[in-house]
Design a protein around this motif. Structure first.
Motif, mmCIF file in Angstrom:
data_model
loop_
_atom_site.group_PDB
_atom_site.id
_atom_site.type_symbol
_atom_site.label_atom_id
_atom_site.label_comp_id
_atom_site.label_asym_id
_atom_site.label_seq_id
_atom_site.Cartn_x
_atom_site.Cartn_y
_atom_site.Cartn_z
ATOM 1 N N ALA A 4 0.827 -1.213 0.000
ATOM 2 C CA ALA A 4 0.000 0.000 0.000
ATOM 3 C C ALA A 4 0.859 1.260 0.000
ATOM 4 O O ALA A 4 0.484 2.273 -0.604
ATOM 5 N N ARG A 5 2.025 1.203 0.661
ATOM 6 C CA ARG A 5 2.922 2.362 0.658
ATOM 7 C C ARG A 5 3.400 2.698 -0.750
ATOM 8 O O ARG A 5 3.663 3.853 -1.060
ATOM 9 N N LEU A 6 3.520 1.687 -1.606
ATOM 10 C CA LEU A 6 3.911 1.941 -2.998
ATOM 11 C C LEU A 6 2.896 2.814 -3.712
ATOM 12 O O LEU A 6 3.228 3.516 -4.664
ATOM 13 N N TYR A 7 1.661 2.745 -3.277
ATOM 14 C CA TYR A 7 0.586 3.539 -3.870
ATOM 15 C C TYR A 7 0.232 4.747 -3.004
ATOM 16 O O TYR A 7 -0.823 5.339 -3.177
ATOM 17 N N ALA A 8 1.093 5.068 -2.060
ATOM 18 C CA ALA A 8 0.867 6.195 -1.150
ATOM 19 C C ALA A 8 -0.490 6.071 -0.453
ATOM 20 O O ALA A 8 -1.285 7.000 -0.407
ATOM 21 N N SER A 9 -0.731 4.891 0.077
ATOM 22 C CA SER A 9 -2.011 4.619 0.719
ATOM 23 C C SER A 9 -1.765 3.790 1.975
ATOM 24 O O SER A 9 -0.676 3.262 2.184
ATOM 25 N N GLU A 10 -2.786 3.681 2.789
ATOM 26 C CA GLU A 10 -2.741 2.803 3.946
ATOM 27 C C GLU A 10 -3.884 1.813 3.838
ATOM 28 O O GLU A 10 -5.024 2.195 3.596
ATOM 29 N N PHE A 11 -3.558 0.562 4.023
ATOM 30 C CA PHE A 11 -4.568 -0.490 3.920
ATOM 31 C C PHE A 11 -4.108 -1.644 4.784
ATOM 32 O O PHE A 11 -2.925 -1.955 4.834
ATOM 33 N N GLN A 12 -5.043 -2.255 5.480
ATOM 34 C CA GLN A 12 -4.715 -3.449 6.248
ATOM 35 C C GLN A 12 -5.954 -4.315 6.403
ATOM 36 O O GLN A 12 -7.076 -3.838 6.307
ATOM 37 N N LEU A 13 -5.713 -5.583 6.627
ATOM 38 C CA LEU A 13 -6.793 -6.528 6.846
ATOM 39 C C LEU A 13 -7.225 -6.452 8.304
ATOM 40 O O LEU A 13 -6.387 -6.397 9.201
ATOM 41 N N ALA A 14 -8.509 -6.461 8.523
ATOM 42 C CA ALA A 14 -9.048 -6.412 9.882
ATOM 43 C C ALA A 14 -9.558 -7.796 10.265
ATOM 44 O O ALA A 14 -10.054 -8.539 9.412
ATOM 45 N N PRO A 15 -9.438 -8.161 11.530
ATOM 46 C CA PRO A 15 -10.007 -9.448 11.954
ATOM 47 C C PRO A 15 -11.528 -9.408 11.866
ATOM 48 O O PRO A 15 -12.136 -8.341 11.831
ATOM 49 N N LEU A 16 -12.114 -10.582 11.816
ATOM 50 C CA LEU A 16 -13.575 -10.663 11.747
ATOM 51 C C LEU A 16 -14.198 -10.102 13.022
ATOM 52 O O LEU A 16 -13.686 -10.335 14.123
ATOM 53 N N PRO A 17 -15.321 -9.407 12.876
ATOM 54 C CA PRO A 17 -16.035 -8.969 14.079
ATOM 55 C C PRO A 17 -16.692 -10.186 14.749
ATOM 56 O O PRO A 17 -16.813 -11.255 14.137
ATOM 57 N N PRO A 18 -17.117 -10.051 15.989
ATOM 58 C CA PRO A 18 -17.722 -11.192 16.695
ATOM 59 C C PRO A 18 -18.893 -11.823 15.939
ATOM 60 O O PRO A 18 -19.036 -13.046 15.937
ATOM 61 N N LEU A 19 -19.713 -11.008 15.288
ATOM 62 C CA LEU A 19 -20.832 -11.569 14.525
ATOM 63 C C LEU A 19 -20.333 -12.385 13.331
ATOM 64 O O LEU A 19 -20.889 -13.441 13.003
ATOM 65 N N GLY A 20 -19.266 -11.932 12.702
ATOM 66 C CA GLY A 20 -18.664 -12.672 11.593
ATOM 67 C C GLY A 20 -18.077 -13.991 12.056
ATOM 68 O O GLY A 20 -18.178 -15.011 11.372
ATOM 69 N N ILE A 21 -17.447 -13.969 13.223
ATOM 70 C CA ILE A 21 -16.892 -15.205 13.786
ATOM 71 C C ILE A 21 -18.010 -16.198 14.081
ATOM 72 O O ILE A 21 -17.917 -17.382 13.750
ATOM 73 N N ALA A 22 -19.087 -15.702 14.683
ATOM 74 C CA ALA A 22 -20.228 -16.579 14.990
ATOM 75 C C ALA A 22 -20.830 -17.144 13.707
ATOM 76 O O ALA A 22 -21.178 -18.330 13.653
ATOM 77 N N ALA A 23 -20.934 -16.313 12.677
ATOM 78 C CA ALA A 23 -21.491 -16.776 11.401
ATOM 79 C C ALA A 23 -20.597 -17.835 10.766
ATOM 80 O O ALA A 23 -21.082 -18.854 10.265
ATOM 81 N N LEU A 24 -19.284 -17.613 10.801
ATOM 82 C CA LEU A 24 -18.369 -18.593 10.225
ATOM 83 C C LEU A 24 -18.448 -19.924 10.966
ATOM 84 O O LEU A 24 -18.482 -20.986 10.347
#
Length: 154
Positions: free
Chosen positions: A110-130
Motif C-alpha cells: 500500500a505504501r507503494l501507492y501512497a495509501s494505507e490499507f490493512q486486513l481487519a479481523p472478523l467482528p464477533p458476529l462474523g466469527i459466529a457466522a463462520l
C-alpha cells in the motif's frame, strides 16, 4: 491556492489498479472458501462413514431392541456438527496467525501507492457466522453419510 502551484492533477489509475487487484483477491478467496467447505463436507462424510462401519454391530443390536432411526442417527449428526465446528475454529486460528505477516506485506504494498490499507479481523458476529456455517457443513456431511451408509446396513 498554494504558492507556486498552478494545477493539481489526480492520477486515479493506481486506484483502478488497486481495485482490480482487490477484486481478483476477493474472487480467489471465495473460490478457496468454497473448496475448503467442500473439503469439510467430504472429511466429515468419510469420518462418519467409518464410525457407522465400526459400530455396525451396535447399530444392529439397537435396532433389534427397538431403537428408532432418529435415535441411531442423532449421535452421528452431533459428531458431524462438532467436527465442522472444529474445522471452523481451526480456520479462524489459521487466519488469526496469518493476519500479522499478511498485514505487514500489505502495508508495504500500500505504501507503494501512497495509501494505507490493512486486513481487519472478523467482528464477533462474523466469527459466529463462520462457526455456524462450518457446523452446518459438518452436519450436511454427516446427514449425507448417515443416510447413505445406514440404509445399506438395514
Amino acid at each position: 491556492k498554494l504558492p507556486n502551484v498552478d494545477t493539481v492533477q489526480v492520477d486515479s489509475a493506481w486506484v483502478k489498479r488497486l481495485a482490480a487487484l482487490l477484486g481478483i483477491l476477493r474472487l480467489i478467496l471465495l473460490m478457496l472458501a468454497l473448496t475448503l467447505g467442500t473439503v469439510v463436507v467430504a472429511v466429515v462424510f468419510n469420518t462418519i462413514r467409518l464410525q457407522v462401519l465400526t459400530q455396525r454391530d451396535e447399530i444392529a443390536v439397537s435396532k433389534l431392541l427397538g431403537a428408532t432411526d432418529n435415535f441411531i442417527h442423532r449421535p452421528f449428526y452431533y459428531t458431524g456438527a462438532l467436527l465442522g465446528l472444529c474445522a471452523g475454529a481451526v480456520a479462524l486460528g489459521a487466519v488469526a496467525l496469518a493476519l500479522q505477516p499478511l498485514n505487514a506485506a500489505i502495508a508495504e504494498f500500500a505504501r507503494l501507492y501512497a495509501s494505507e490499507f490493512q486486513l481487519a479481523p472478523l467482528p464477533p458476529l462474523g466469527i459466529a457466522a463462520l462457526l455456524a456455517v462450518s457446523a452446518a457443513l459438518g452436519l450436511v456431511g454427516a446427514v449425507l453419510s448417515v443416510q447413505r451408509h445406514l440404509r445399506r446396513l438395514t
